[in-house]
Scaffold this motif. Structure first.
Motif, short mmCIF file in Angstrom:
data_model
loop_
_atom_site.label_atom_id
_atom_site.label_comp_id
_atom_site.label_asym_id
_atom_site.label_seq_id
_atom_site.Cartn_x
_atom_site.Cartn_y
_atom_site.Cartn_z
N LEU A 170 -43.77 -55.05 40.24
CA LEU A 170 -43.51 -54.32 41.48
C LEU A 170 -43.94 -55.11 42.72
CD1 LEU A 170 -44.52 -50.68 40.51
CD2 LEU A 170 -42.21 -51.56 40.88
N SER A 171 -44.96 -55.97 42.57
CA SER A 171 -45.46 -56.72 43.72
C SER A 171 -44.41 -57.68 44.28
CB SER A 171 -46.73 -57.50 43.34
OG SER A 171 -46.42 -58.64 42.54
N THR A 172 -43.37 -57.99 43.49
CA THR A 172 -42.28 -58.82 44.01
C THR A 172 -41.25 -57.99 44.76
OG1 THR A 172 -40.84 -58.63 42.04
CG2 THR A 172 -42.56 -60.33 42.00
N ASN A 173 -41.42 -56.66 44.75
CA ASN A 173 -40.46 -55.74 45.37
C ASN A 173 -39.04 -56.04 44.88
OD1 ASN A 173 -41.97 -53.98 47.54
ND2 ASN A 173 -42.90 -56.01 47.56
N PRO A 174 -38.82 -55.84 43.59
CA PRO A 174 -37.55 -56.24 42.98
C PRO A 174 -36.40 -55.31 43.33
CG PRO A 174 -38.87 -55.07 41.37
CD PRO A 174 -39.73 -55.22 42.61
N ARG A 175 -35.21 -55.84 43.26
CA ARG A 175 -34.01 -55.02 43.36
C ARG A 175 -33.71 -54.38 42.00
NH1 ARG A 175 -29.32 -58.40 45.94
NH2 ARG A 175 -28.49 -56.31 46.29
N LEU A 176 -34.04 -55.09 40.93
CA LEU A 176 -33.86 -54.57 39.57
C LEU A 176 -35.14 -54.80 38.80
CD1 LEU A 176 -32.19 -53.51 37.13
CD2 LEU A 176 -31.44 -55.88 36.77
N LEU B 76 -24.87 -53.42 40.71
CA LEU B 76 -25.94 -54.36 40.99
C LEU B 76 -26.00 -55.43 39.91
CD1 LEU B 76 -28.29 -55.20 42.79
CD2 LEU B 76 -29.78 -53.71 41.42
N LEU B 77 -25.87 -55.00 38.65
CA LEU B 77 -25.84 -55.94 37.53
C LEU B 77 -24.68 -55.58 36.62
CD1 LEU B 77 -27.42 -58.26 35.94
CD2 LEU B 77 -28.29 -56.39 34.53
N SER B 78 -23.93 -56.57 36.21
CA SER B 78 -22.86 -56.33 35.22
C SER B 78 -22.82 -57.49 34.24
CB SER B 78 -21.49 -56.16 35.91
OG SER B 78 -21.10 -57.37 36.53
N ALA B 79 -22.53 -57.15 33.00
CA ALA B 79 -22.34 -58.15 31.95
C ALA B 79 -21.03 -57.82 31.25
CB ALA B 79 -23.51 -58.11 30.97
N ILE C 171 -24.99 -51.68 35.64
CA ILE C 171 -26.06 -50.90 36.25
C ILE C 171 -25.77 -50.81 37.74
CG2 ILE C 171 -28.53 -50.66 36.61
CD1 ILE C 171 -28.94 -52.62 34.30
N ALA C 172 -25.61 -49.60 38.25
CA ALA C 172 -25.39 -49.40 39.68
C ALA C 172 -26.73 -49.35 40.40
CB ALA C 172 -24.62 -48.11 39.93
N ALA C 173 -26.74 -49.72 41.67
CA ALA C 173 -27.96 -49.65 42.46
C ALA C 173 -28.50 -48.22 42.46
CB ALA C 173 -27.68 -50.10 43.89
N GLY C 174 -29.80 -48.09 42.20
CA GLY C 174 -30.45 -46.79 42.17
C GLY C 174 -30.41 -46.08 40.84
N GLN C 175 -29.71 -46.64 39.85
CA GLN C 175 -29.63 -46.01 38.54
C GLN C 175 -30.80 -46.43 37.65
OE1 GLN C 175 -25.83 -46.96 36.65
NE2 GLN C 175 -25.12 -44.89 37.04
N ASP D 272 -30.12 -42.23 33.84
CA ASP D 272 -28.78 -41.77 34.19
C ASP D 272 -27.78 -42.07 33.08
OD1 ASP D 272 -29.17 -40.99 37.13
OD2 ASP D 272 -29.97 -43.03 37.09
N ARG D 273 -27.86 -43.28 32.53
CA ARG D 273 -26.90 -43.71 31.51
C ARG D 273 -27.63 -44.47 30.41
NH1 ARG D 273 -21.84 -43.00 32.08
NH2 ARG D 273 -21.27 -44.67 30.64
#
Length: 239
Positions: free
Chosen positions: A154-160, A7-10, A30-34, A207-208
């Motif tokens: 949270l009110s923005t319903n974020p993906r991350l 989902l996010l990588s640097a 960061i993987a989705a759901g982690q 998780d990590r």
């Protein structure tokens, strides 16, 4: 089977302020759901990393991707609209908005899911906010402001969801409420990047982990690995 895109990588991120370089080749995924943490003593580059990821600070080198798309150079508001929400250090609640106004003014559905974070759902997670719904942001205690900052994100319903020092300066009972909130978010599948100093709680939540030392990632690994090697705590985390 192909590996899912993070989902996010640097990759190779370098950044700093003026003539001072702070980050030296940061790699992060960061993987989705982690739930992932950035750990390290004060001044090691954690907040600078977050500022660079969200566009508050321009990366001098390296590439940042969100859901596979390069986001280097995008403005912070553009990155936010992609589904990145930040709970900043210091909370930054608006003194001239009520609690309820905070929760509806920024409402969006950036993750596209049906089970949205509405004001009422946030009130169920933080009943104290419902009691203070008509209070202004500057009429709240520090703990209440932290709850509001999380609720606003949270009110923005974020993906991350990114939290910078989520429990800093809070009373133990409020801190425990924040940990319970993060555990519920993890169970709901929310992707989270968190900076905090309470490693004993983070190894139960995340998780990590990525440990920073003088602007470099010096260790990364699972909660099991971090919990098993207390020399890392003594060497890099000051605990």
């Amino acid at each position: 089977m192909s590996t899912p895109i993070p989902l996010l990588s640097a990759n190779g991120i370098e950044a700093g302020y003026g003539a001072s370089q702070v980050l030296f080749g940061i790699d992060l995924e960061i993987a989705a759901g982690q739930v992932v943490t950035l750990l390290g003593r004060n001044g090691m580059g954690k907040s600078t990393t977050i500022k660079t990821l969200i566009g508050d600070l321009l990366a001098r080198q390296g590439t940042i991707r969100f859901d596979g798309e390069v986001i280097n150079g995008l403005r912070p508001d553009s990155i936010a609209r992609l589904g990145v929400a930040v709970v900043p250090e210091g909370r930054m609640c608006f003194p001239n908005l009520t609690v309820h106004e905070h929760l509806v003014a920024f409402a969006d559905n950036r993750n596209g899911q049906g089970d949205r974070w509405t004001a009422e759902r946030i009130y169920r997670m933080f009943p104290r906010l419902k009691e203070r719904a008509q209070n202004m942001g500057n009429q709240l205690s520090g703990g209440e402001q932290q709850m509001l900052a999380i609720g606003r994100a949270l009110s923005t319903n974020p993906r991350l969801l990114i939290l910078d020092e989520a429990t800093e300066g809070l009373a133990p009972v409020i801190r425990e409420e924040i940990w319970q909130c993060l555990a519920q978010l993890r169970e709901a599948g929310q992707t989270i990047l968190v900076v905090d100093k309470y490693v004993d709680r983070l190894v139960r939540l995340a998780d990590r982990h990525f440990i920073l030392e003088r602007g470099r990632v010096v260790w990364q690994g699972s909660s099991l690995a971090l919990d098993s090697d207390r020399s890392l705590w003594n060497t890099y985390l000051g605990v």
